[in-house]
Scaffold this active site. Structure first.
Site, mmCIF file in Angstrom:
data_model
loop_
_atom_site.group_PDB
_atom_site.id
_atom_site.type_symbol
_atom_site.label_atom_id
_atom_site.label_comp_id
_atom_site.label_asym_id
_atom_site.label_seq_id
_atom_site.Cartn_x
_atom_site.Cartn_y
_atom_site.Cartn_z
ATOM 1 N N ASP A 16 0.839 -1.134 -0.158
ATOM 2 C CA ASP A 16 0.209 -0.056 -0.161
ATOM 3 C C ASP A 16 0.597 1.487 -0.223
ATOM 4 O O ASP A 16 1.611 1.319 1.289
ATOM 5 C CB ASP A 16 -1.032 -0.178 1.462
ATOM 6 N N SER A 18 2.740 12.248 -16.009
ATOM 7 C CA SER A 18 2.025 12.314 -17.520
ATOM 8 C C SER A 18 2.493 13.669 -18.178
ATOM 9 O O SER A 18 3.280 14.664 -17.103
ATOM 10 C CB SER A 18 1.172 12.877 -16.251
ATOM 11 N N TYR A 68 -4.878 16.797 -9.898
ATOM 12 C CA TYR A 68 -4.373 15.901 -10.079
ATOM 13 C C TYR A 68 -3.216 16.584 -10.950
ATOM 14 O O TYR A 68 -1.891 15.779 -10.811
ATOM 15 C CB TYR A 68 -4.707 15.380 -11.643
ATOM 16 N N LYS A 88 1.062 15.050 -9.874
ATOM 17 C CA LYS A 88 1.988 14.964 -10.699
ATOM 18 C C LYS A 88 3.340 15.636 -10.931
ATOM 19 O O LYS A 88 4.491 14.884 -11.261
ATOM 20 C CB LYS A 88 1.338 14.325 -12.204
#
Lengths: 299, 299
Positions: free
Chosen positions: A66, A145, A158, A162
């Protein structure tokens, strides 16, 4: 097989992670497909990975890890080292998505995505890097990304997460290159097929903020709807392409891998920005006398 | 004065924040110099700001605003709106520094700096943006960092937090430009004089990790020591330069301000990278049909 590598890939239950784990297994590597909770949340995915491994006869193993919990990362690293005696490649891939007007997300939501998409990279690396330094060899590969170089509207939490991860990856790379640990950042574009990324996107907790934006809130949906329409004709649009490129880069000779690569059906040209950054960085680092940190020796 | 602006600047107790608050007050604006705890932690700074305001006869006021707490941001915004009826400029400046080998910082430390340096920008904006949208005018100015474009070794948590903030600022800018809210990101270099940034840098919680790096840990200190030696001859090296540039940009006509500017005695050329990103973004956004989001109308 002489060049068989021991590989851990996080978030390997779905999307790029799962596809890359399978691809790397098929290439002859021993792959730990890590997921957050083998017996609970990831149960069905574990079954699927096990069944692919046995039907294809590939060396692919579910591993509990995890990325949100340091002890879990440490235990996973200790397990791999106890079984295999080494770790060759760590692929930081686990991530979540949020989409919508930035201001309608609560600070706690931003903290949550920063934790899963960026802080996790520090957590996972803290678990595996000491072994890589003792080996004086390793590869850290990150699923970043293209959005980090050219951020879109309606992707605030998001894209921020990133970008934070990207910079962490760059800097941990500089700090570990003298230990012959190579860093590669993969920059995928937006794939609507083959990943659950968009399907599982978390919505903003305060939609009444978005409602204050009137027509602009509609533009978010409009852009999402025409995502596939903005793919450049002739490009591949299946997420498997990303997995194949990752497997290809893992199999390149150590020291020759690209620091970054982009796989993007929309071709936003994140590489053009990243290359400019690299060029300016080399000039600045030459002045500081540290440009040797930008790569590992070929070997 | 017709062009007197109502300005809130966070983290105005020291460094760029304090210098910019004074500069903007001298330029004739009404400036709220916000600090996290007027009666406690910020007590001496409050006295200093009050004494400067009264001796120079400028419109400069301490304001309680803890960027780590949403209710505190909201109360501060409500206070300003109740007294002045509007908010013209918000300067997101409050920040902390961490320096050292990235891996020696605990995930909780990274979470802490992300909260203060990046999530706070969402928190503060959530408090002030609704009023700016109602006004259909505003300026969001951010004290970012050149490090977001060209990250150095030994700055991991700090650079990651500034990168996350930078991307949030960009995207909130795109999302609010149709409301005539202009965004400016200031990218200072490393100033050792005039700020407490380096003096107050938080150390890593796990120094035994850094000790595993042997000589490389020494390079961190070496780079820090020669920071001033890498300043380009002839450049100004006092933090006041940053404050003056901020005041200059605030006083430019609305709609003509630069999206970014760099003030850096080391001249790392963060602007060259940022300009490339802007160029590639315009090409991509033209294809998406959203390049109008990249600026506000001149007025």
């Amino acid at each position: 097989m002489t060049d068989m590598k021991i590989i851990v890939i996080t978030g390997a239950g779905s999307g790029f992670g799962k596809l890359a784990a399978i691809e790397l297994g098929r290439a002859g590597h021993k792959v730990y497909a890590s997921m957050r909770d083998l017996a609970g949340h990831s149960k069905d995915k574990v079954e699927e990975i096990r069944s692919i491994a046995s039907s294809e006869g590939i060396d692919l193993h579910p591993l509990q890890l995890d990325v949100r919990e340091e002890p879990s990362c440490r235990s996973a690293a200790d397990f791999v080292l106890s079984v295999d005696g080494r770790i060759d490649v760590v692929i930081n891939n686990a991530a979540m998505m949020m989409a919508g007007l930035t201001e309608s997300f609560r600070p706690e939501q931003l903290a949550q995505i920063l934790d899963l998409n960026a802080i996790s990279w520090l957590r996972v690396n803290r678990a595996f890097l000491p072994a890589m330094r003792r080996q004086n060899k390793g590869l850290l590969l990150y699923v970043g990304s293209g959005i980090t170089q050219i951020p879109d509207p309606f992707t605030g939490p998001y894209a921020a997460s990133k970008a934070a991860g990207d910079v962490l990856a760059q800097i941990m790379g500089l700090e570990n290159s003298r230990y012959n640990i190579e860093t590669v950042i993969c920059m995928p574009g937006a794939y609507t097929a083959g990943t659950d990324h968009f399907k599982h996107a978390v919505a903003a907790a305060d939609p009444t903020v978005a409602d204050q934006y009137g027509k602009l809130a509609g533009l978010a949906q409009e852009l999402a709807d025409k995502l596939d329409a903005t793919n450049v004709p002739g490009t591949r649009t299946d997420a498997k392409e990303v997995a194949e490129k990752i497997a290809e880069v893992v199999d390149m000779p150590h020291g020759t891998r690209p620091f970054r690569f982009e796989v993007d059906p929309q071709q936003r040209q994140a590489m053009a920005v990243a290359e400019k950054a690299n060029e300016m960085r080399r000039i600045f680092f030459d002045r500081l006398g540290v440009s040797d940190l930008m790569s590992v020796p070929e070997n």
